[in-house]
Motif scaffolding. Structure first.
Motif, mmCIF file in Angstrom:
data_model
loop_
_atom_site.group_PDB
_atom_site.id
_atom_site.type_symbol
_atom_site.label_atom_id
_atom_site.label_comp_id
_atom_site.label_asym_id
_atom_site.label_seq_id
_atom_site.Cartn_x
_atom_site.Cartn_y
_atom_site.Cartn_z
ATOM 1 N N GLY A 18 -5.219 4.270 -36.469
ATOM 2 C CA GLY A 18 -5.112 3.990 -37.892
ATOM 3 C C GLY A 18 -4.394 5.081 -38.662
ATOM 4 N N GLN A 19 -4.587 6.336 -38.253
ATOM 5 C CA GLN A 19 -3.921 7.439 -38.941
ATOM 6 C C GLN A 19 -2.402 7.341 -38.798
ATOM 7 O OE1 GLN A 19 -5.563 11.149 -37.507
ATOM 8 N NE2 GLN A 19 -7.659 10.457 -37.838
ATOM 9 N N VAL A 20 -1.948 6.993 -37.611
ATOM 10 C CA VAL A 20 -0.500 6.870 -37.398
ATOM 11 C C VAL A 20 0.034 5.612 -38.080
ATOM 12 C CG1 VAL A 20 1.321 6.657 -35.661
ATOM 13 C CG2 VAL A 20 -0.614 8.189 -35.251
ATOM 14 N N ILE A 21 -0.718 4.517 -38.026
ATOM 15 C CA ILE A 21 -0.301 3.290 -38.715
ATOM 16 C C ILE A 21 -0.113 3.554 -40.210
ATOM 17 C CG2 ILE A 21 -1.160 1.039 -39.502
ATOM 18 C CD1 ILE A 21 -2.215 0.572 -36.685
ATOM 19 N N SER A 22 -1.022 4.323 -40.793
ATOM 20 C CA SER A 22 -0.900 4.652 -42.216
ATOM 21 C C SER A 22 0.411 5.360 -42.508
ATOM 22 C CB SER A 22 -2.076 5.538 -42.642
ATOM 23 O OG SER A 22 -1.963 5.931 -43.991
ATOM 24 N N GLU A 23 0.827 6.254 -41.623
ATOM 25 C CA GLU A 23 2.100 6.965 -41.824
ATOM 26 C C GLU A 23 3.289 6.036 -41.595
ATOM 27 O OE1 GLU A 23 2.424 9.866 -43.092
ATOM 28 O OE2 GLU A 23 0.280 10.381 -43.063
ATOM 29 N N LEU A 24 3.171 5.097 -40.660
ATOM 30 C CA LEU A 24 4.245 4.120 -40.467
ATOM 31 C C LEU A 24 4.404 3.262 -41.714
ATOM 32 C CD1 LEU A 24 3.501 2.918 -36.809
ATOM 33 C CD2 LEU A 24 5.408 4.364 -37.544
ATOM 34 N N GLU A 25 3.291 2.860 -42.302
ATOM 35 C CA GLU A 25 3.345 2.050 -43.524
ATOM 36 C C GLU A 25 3.987 2.826 -44.668
ATOM 37 O OE1 GLU A 25 -0.735 0.973 -43.993
ATOM 38 O OE2 GLU A 25 -0.569 -0.823 -42.730
ATOM 39 N N LYS A 26 3.652 4.099 -44.804
ATOM 40 C CA LYS A 26 4.252 4.923 -45.860
ATOM 41 C C LYS A 26 5.763 5.015 -45.684
ATOM 42 C CE LYS A 26 0.214 7.932 -46.476
ATOM 43 N NZ LYS A 26 -0.316 9.320 -46.290
ATOM 44 N N ALA A 27 6.201 5.028 -44.415
ATOM 45 C CA ALA A 27 7.631 5.131 -44.128
ATOM 46 C C ALA A 27 8.330 3.781 -44.154
ATOM 47 C CB ALA A 27 7.836 5.804 -42.763
ATOM 48 N N GLY A 28 7.571 2.703 -44.379
ATOM 49 C CA GLY A 28 8.156 1.370 -44.426
ATOM 50 C C GLY A 28 8.555 0.817 -43.073
ATOM 51 N N ALA A 29 7.935 1.314 -42.013
ATOM 52 C CA ALA A 29 8.274 0.863 -40.661
ATOM 53 C C ALA A 29 7.446 -0.360 -40.285
ATOM 54 C CB ALA A 29 8.026 1.987 -39.654
ATOM 55 N N GLY A 30 8.107 -1.340 -39.672
ATOM 56 C CA GLY A 30 7.389 -2.522 -39.216
ATOM 57 C C GLY A 30 6.651 -2.248 -37.915
ATOM 58 N N TYR A 31 5.480 -2.870 -37.776
ATOM 59 C CA TYR A 31 4.705 -2.676 -36.555
ATOM 60 C C TYR A 31 3.865 -3.915 -36.271
ATOM 61 C CZ TYR A 31 0.649 -1.884 -39.577
ATOM 62 O OH TYR A 31 -0.354 -2.042 -40.511
ATOM 63 N N GLY A 32 3.433 -4.025 -35.025
ATOM 64 C CA GLY A 32 2.524 -5.087 -34.609
ATOM 65 C C GLY A 32 1.507 -4.501 -33.652
ATOM 66 N N ILE A 33 0.389 -5.176 -33.486
ATOM 67 C CA ILE A 33 -0.691 -4.705 -32.608
ATOM 68 C C ILE A 33 -0.689 -5.512 -31.313
ATOM 69 C CG2 ILE A 33 -3.178 -4.359 -32.377
ATOM 70 C CD1 ILE A 33 -1.868 -2.572 -34.477
ATOM 71 N N LEU A 34 -0.772 -4.808 -30.187
ATOM 72 C CA LEU A 34 -0.885 -5.450 -28.878
ATOM 73 C C LEU A 34 -2.297 -5.260 -28.340
ATOM 74 C CD1 LEU A 34 2.381 -4.508 -26.909
ATOM 75 C CD2 LEU A 34 1.834 -6.651 -28.072
ATOM 76 N N ASP A 35 -2.954 -6.343 -28.026
ATOM 77 C CA ASP A 35 -4.269 -6.306 -27.393
ATOM 78 C C ASP A 35 -4.072 -6.575 -25.905
ATOM 79 O OD1 ASP A 35 -6.832 -6.565 -26.483
ATOM 80 O OD2 ASP A 35 -7.366 -8.270 -27.762
ATOM 81 N N LEU A 36 -4.205 -5.537 -25.090
ATOM 82 C CA LEU A 36 -3.942 -5.695 -23.664
ATOM 83 C C LEU A 36 -4.898 -6.685 -23.008
ATOM 84 C CD1 LEU A 36 -3.101 -2.069 -22.451
ATOM 85 C CD2 LEU A 36 -1.551 -3.902 -23.153
ATOM 86 N N ASP A 37 -6.113 -6.833 -23.552
ATOM 87 C CA ASP A 37 -7.069 -7.768 -22.958
ATOM 88 C C ASP A 37 -6.634 -9.217 -23.117
ATOM 89 O OD1 ASP A 37 -8.771 -5.886 -21.949
ATOM 90 O OD2 ASP A 37 -10.126 -5.889 -23.669
ATOM 91 N N SER A 38 -5.990 -9.531 -24.229
ATOM 92 C CA SER A 38 -5.598 -10.922 -24.473
ATOM 93 C C SER A 38 -4.141 -11.197 -24.116
ATOM 94 C CB SER A 38 -5.838 -11.285 -25.944
ATOM 95 O OG SER A 38 -5.063 -10.465 -26.797
ATOM 96 N N LEU A 39 -3.381 -10.143 -23.838
ATOM 97 C CA LEU A 39 -1.964 -10.298 -23.528
ATOM 98 C C LEU A 39 -1.754 -10.503 -22.032
ATOM 99 C CD1 LEU A 39 1.065 -9.906 -24.544
ATOM 100 C CD2 LEU A 39 0.792 -7.561 -23.740
ATOM 101 N N ASP A 40 -0.959 -11.511 -21.675
ATOM 102 C CA ASP A 40 -0.524 -11.673 -20.290
ATOM 103 C C ASP A 40 0.829 -10.987 -20.176
ATOM 104 O OD1 ASP A 40 0.371 -12.352 -17.807
ATOM 105 O OD2 ASP A 40 0.097 -14.519 -18.029
ATOM 106 N N PRO A 41 0.895 -9.810 -19.540
ATOM 107 C CA PRO A 41 2.161 -9.080 -19.501
ATOM 108 C C PRO A 41 3.256 -9.818 -18.749
ATOM 109 C CG PRO A 41 0.577 -8.105 -17.977
ATOM 110 C CD PRO A 41 -0.175 -9.127 -18.793
#
Length: 264
Positions: A18-41
């Motif tokens: 969350g701390q890094v996400i907050s800094e990404l948001e301040k910088a206007g960077a787009g991001y998404g969350i990956l849940d390895l448990d639900s993702l089929d790689p």
């Protein structure tokens, strides 16, 4: 887009992701969350993306999922470097190969070799091969105190504190001193941390350790052995408790720069 694998040990009061996400948001960077448990790689449809693994569980599923994702994407840190740091034997071998100072170490299934090493050193530190947060580390003075082999043993270096240096993209950017009355000074084991400046010797050995294991960013744990620093281990999914340096902002900036490089 920066895809993020959150650290499994995050809590509402200790949220590294969350701390890094907050800094990404301040910088206007787009991001998404990956849940390895639900993702089929095998069917992720992700290609030529930047994936940041803030932390993963030390199990076959998470390691293999990252390995598959890394075939078509840029994963930070690389699965190979995370596995390397998780394995103390491989880390030690790479440090020794690159001439980075580290305590005298033995890895063996032989009771006789372990006994001889303990007798030569007087005291040794036993560490689980794939341990974390200081769990399972013990001081050993007799081979009878060891459980089932193989054993990873390091010569005991007297100390009343240790140091963690945070390295990003080859540069030491922050450090803390950790003090406790126990064998390990890990904050999860009750150690008290305080920020301190990164001195040139500390920076030099921490940066050399990061290069030796081939990692984008890490926490390098050091002891003072006389007047010189020695590397205990390199952490591939490190915490940055108590650091005065703005690690979340620096990490966010590194990730944004990395993604821009990929697009250029």
């Amino acid at each position: 887009m920066i895809y993020i694998v959150p650290k499994p040990t995050d809590t509402p009061t200790d949220n590294s992701t969350g701390q890094v996400i907050s800094e990404l948001e301040k910088a206007g960077a787009g991001y998404g969350i990956l849940d390895l448990d639900s993702l089929d790689p095998l069917e992720s449809n992700l290609e030529r993306e930047l994936i940041w693994a803030c932390g993963i569980r030390q199990n076959g599923h998470d390691f293999e999922a990252l390995n598959v994702l890394a075939l078509d994407n840029c994963v930070v840190n690389t699965p190979e470097s995370i596995v390397t740091c998780a394995c103390k034997v491989t880390t030690t071998a790479l440090l020794l190969r690159q001439g980075v100072n580290t305590p005298r170490t033995l890895f063996t299934p032989s009771c006789e070799r372990a006994r001889s090493f303990i007798e030569e050193c007087g005291k040794v530190v036993y560490k689980p091969l794939y341990g974390f947060d200081g769990n399972g580390i013990r001081l050993i003075t007799d081979v009878a105190d060891l459980e089932a082999p193989p054993w990873y043993l390091q010569e005991y270096v007297w100390n009343d504190r240790d140091f963690r240096v945070f390295v990003i993209d080859g540069e030491a950017v922050g450090a803390i001193e950790r003090v406790s009355d126990s064998l390990t000074h890990n904050i999860h084991q009750g150690g008290i941390g305080r920020a301190l400046p990164v001195d040139p010797e500390m920076a030099s050995i921490a940066e050399a350790a990061a290069r030796a294991v081939g990692i984008d960013y890490c926490g390098v744990d050091l002891l003072l052995d006389g007047r010189d620093y020695t590397v205990l281990e390199v952490n591939g999914t490190p915490n940055w408790h108590c650091m005065a340096a703005p690690i979340p902002k620096l990490l966010a900036g590194f990730l944004i720069g990395k993604e821009r490089e990929m697009r250029s």
